[in-house]
Write an enzyme that holds these catalytic residues in place. Sequence first.
Site, PDB file in Angstrom:
ATOM      1  N   GLY A   1       5.484  67.649   5.684  1.00  0.00           N
ATOM      2  CA  GLY A   1       6.833  67.856   5.156  1.00  0.00           C
ATOM      3  C   GLY A   1       7.928  67.753   6.204  1.00  0.00           C
ATOM      4  O   GLY A   1       9.074  68.136   5.941  1.00  0.00           O
ATOM      5  N   GLN A   2       7.608  67.232   7.392  1.00  0.00           N
ATOM      6  CA  GLN A   2       8.610  67.118   8.456  1.00  0.00           C
ATOM      7  C   GLN A   2       9.691  66.107   8.057  1.00  0.00           C
ATOM      8  O   GLN A   2       9.405  64.948   7.771  1.00  0.00           O
ATOM      9  CB  GLN A   2       7.933  66.669   9.755  1.00  0.00           C
TER      10      GLN A   2
ATOM     11  N   VAL B   1      12.712  65.509   9.942  1.00  0.00           N
ATOM     12  CA  VAL B   1      13.208  64.830  11.137  1.00  0.00           C
ATOM     13  C   VAL B   1      12.031  64.593  12.073  1.00  0.00           C
ATOM     14  O   VAL B   1      11.278  65.528  12.372  1.00  0.00           O
ATOM     15  CB  VAL B   1      14.274  65.684  11.853  1.00  0.00           C
TER      16      VAL B   1
ATOM     17  N   HIS C   1      10.002  70.626  15.937  1.00  0.00           N
ATOM     18  CA  HIS C   1      10.898  71.779  15.869  1.00  0.00           C
ATOM     19  C   HIS C   1      10.213  72.961  15.197  1.00  0.00           C
ATOM     20  O   HIS C   1       9.225  72.803  14.491  1.00  0.00           O
ATOM     21  CB  HIS C   1      12.197  71.434  15.130  1.00  0.00           C
TER      22      HIS C   1
ATOM     23  N   HIS D   1      11.148  76.406  12.849  1.00  0.00           N
ATOM     24  CA  HIS D   1      12.120  77.168  12.075  1.00  0.00           C
ATOM     25  C   HIS D   1      11.953  78.653  12.374  1.00  0.00           C
ATOM     26  O   HIS D   1      10.830  79.168  12.387  1.00  0.00           O
ATOM     27  CB  HIS D   1      11.907  76.960  10.573  1.00  0.00           C
TER      28      HIS D   1
END
Length: 257
Positions: A138-139, A141, A145, A147
Amino acid sequence: RMWSRVGGASRVFLSGAAVACGFSPDARHLTGARLRPAAARMSGAAASAAAPRFGPLVLDPSQLLYETASTVVAAGLNPILPGHCVVLPRRPVGRLSELEPREVADLFESALRAQELVGPRVGATAFNLSVKDGLEAGQVVAHAHVHVVPRKPKDLESSDLVYGLLERWTPDPVRLPAPVPPPLELVPDELRVARDARAMAREADAYAAIAERVRAPREKTDSSSNGVSGASGARVSGDEDLRFSPKIRLDPGQVFM
């Protein structure tokens, strides 16, 4: 430690990594900050070249909450809850496995720093930390990173709704609409075979072999860069008392590293 405030967002500069946090536009959660000296600001081409990026997005200085040499934090990236932060490495890699060990350590240390900075300002009593490592996860970008989502009682009608919000999240709905990941093919429950302790031990052995192959080159790189070798990664003995919570004791056959 240096604080600055620009356009309603506050920043704290420490050595190590940077984190991007989303606050509502009218929320002034980080109070008592003082302005960063004008001489320290850059403009024009120099500022554009030095500005941290999140995939194709150039982060504005007013969005940055916390920075280090290898990590960054920015406000207003379409937060799903007040104080929602995105912790990202400066180096634009798509997967966590592409980061150097020191970058991984800095990334997650920065996530902890983000909790310390944001939590008291939004009254958080807990946090959701989430990593989508790749498109099928579901990345949105293609830039690794983490969250950091502050939580408190009754912030959502049901606590589990946060996972749907994270699933649909994108830092910029106009420029980066959330992609539809390939369908995840799961084995039907009725076809799943129950595994006994021996089967789980064999699976753990297989994972241990994979971990050994992955860890070896990383340890060599880490050792050559700072003179410190990595953890041995040896399998645990049957005498060790490993627990997942006080009530759940792990069987040695379940541990692969």
